[in-house]
Design a protein around this motif. Structure first.
Motif, PDB file in Angstrom:
ATOM      1  N   THR A  34      55.942  19.610  50.818  1.00 12.49           N
ATOM      2  CA  THR A  34      54.640  18.989  50.602  1.00 12.49           C
ATOM      3  C   THR A  34      54.717  17.537  51.042  1.00 12.49           C
ATOM      4  O   THR A  34      55.497  16.763  50.494  1.00 12.49           O
ATOM      5  CB  THR A  34      54.231  19.053  49.116  1.00 12.49           C
ATOM      6  N   ASN A  39      52.129  14.262  51.972  1.00 10.92           N
ATOM      7  CA  ASN A  39      50.764  13.716  51.937  1.00 10.92           C
ATOM      8  C   ASN A  39      49.743  14.755  51.485  1.00 10.92           C
ATOM      9  O   ASN A  39      48.646  14.852  52.017  1.00 10.92           O
ATOM     10  CB  ASN A  39      50.371  13.138  53.293  1.00 10.92           C
ATOM     11  N   GLY A  40      50.118  15.567  50.518  1.00 12.68           N
ATOM     12  CA  GLY A  40      49.198  16.541  49.940  1.00 12.68           C
ATOM     13  C   GLY A  40      49.018  17.821  50.729  1.00 12.68           C
ATOM     14  O   GLY A  40      48.266  18.692  50.326  1.00 12.68           O
ATOM     15  N   SER A  41      49.709  17.979  51.846  1.00 16.87           N
ATOM     16  CA  SER A  41      49.578  19.227  52.608  1.00 16.87           C
ATOM     17  C   SER A  41      50.933  19.925  52.691  1.00 16.87           C
ATOM     18  O   SER A  41      51.984  19.303  52.700  1.00 16.87           O
ATOM     19  CB  SER A  41      49.039  18.944  54.013  1.00 16.87           C
ATOM     20  N   THR A  42      50.872  21.247  52.763  1.00 16.29           N
ATOM     21  CA  THR A  42      52.079  22.068  52.792  1.00 16.29           C
ATOM     22  C   THR A  42      52.511  22.305  54.230  1.00 16.29           C
ATOM     23  O   THR A  42      51.692  22.618  55.093  1.00 16.29           O
ATOM     24  CB  THR A  42      51.810  23.415  52.099  1.00 16.29           C
ATOM     25  N   VAL A  43      53.811  22.157  54.459  1.00 13.33           N
ATOM     26  CA  VAL A  43      54.384  22.379  55.782  1.00 13.33           C
ATOM     27  C   VAL A  43      55.495  23.413  55.624  1.00 13.33           C
ATOM     28  O   VAL A  43      56.309  23.327  54.723  1.00 13.33           O
ATOM     29  CB  VAL A  43      54.962  21.068  56.358  1.00 13.33           C
TER      30      VAL A  43
END
Length: 140
Positions: A5, A7-11
């Motif tokens: 995670t 900056n608030g996004s899942t990678v």
């Protein structure tokens, strides 16, 4: 496979090697195979890779240099809030200037004590209290 995670996004999914191409630290939330999200430091294999990558020493060095600079600035220019500007807490710097004006300079005694305490505390305590803390004006 790991998920990350940032900056608030899942990678992800990605391998452990790919995970370290991102700017991660021991507190970065990581999920293994889509499971529970836990800090990176809970995975021994990832922490071993993190320590070998040199990022841990780099982070410790950065905290140590910020600690010394902020401590010296608090002792010398504390009433001007320079120590907070060094730490990136601009609001705290302006509040310190305001407090120095309102108290006719007596606030500089508080910042002098703060500078001495900054120089005496451990890097871990300094990072927790002044860098990671979301407060605008962290004191003692």
């Amino acid at each position: 496979m790991y998920y990350l995670t940032i900056n608030g996004s899942t990678v992800g999914p990605m391998t452990a090697e790919q995970l370290f191409s991102y700017s991660v630290d021991p507190q970065t939330p990581v999920s293994k195979d889509g499971g529970a999200w836990v800090p990176l430091y809970t995975y021994p294999e990832l922490m071993e890779m993190y320590n070998r990558s040199g990022r841990a020493a780099e982070a410790r060095s950065e905290v140590s240099s910020k600690k010394v600079l902020a401590g010296i600035m608090a002792i010398i220019f504390g009433g001007l809030g320079v120590q907070y500007f060094v730490l990136g807490k601009v609001g705290g710097g302006f509040l310190t200037i305001l407090l120095t004006i309102v108290t006719c300079g007596l606030w500089e005694i508080v910042t002098l004590i703060q500078g001495i305490l900054m120089l005496c505390m451990s890097d871990v305590d300094f990072k927790r209290k002044y860098i990671d803390n979301p407060a605008t004006l962290p004191l003692f």
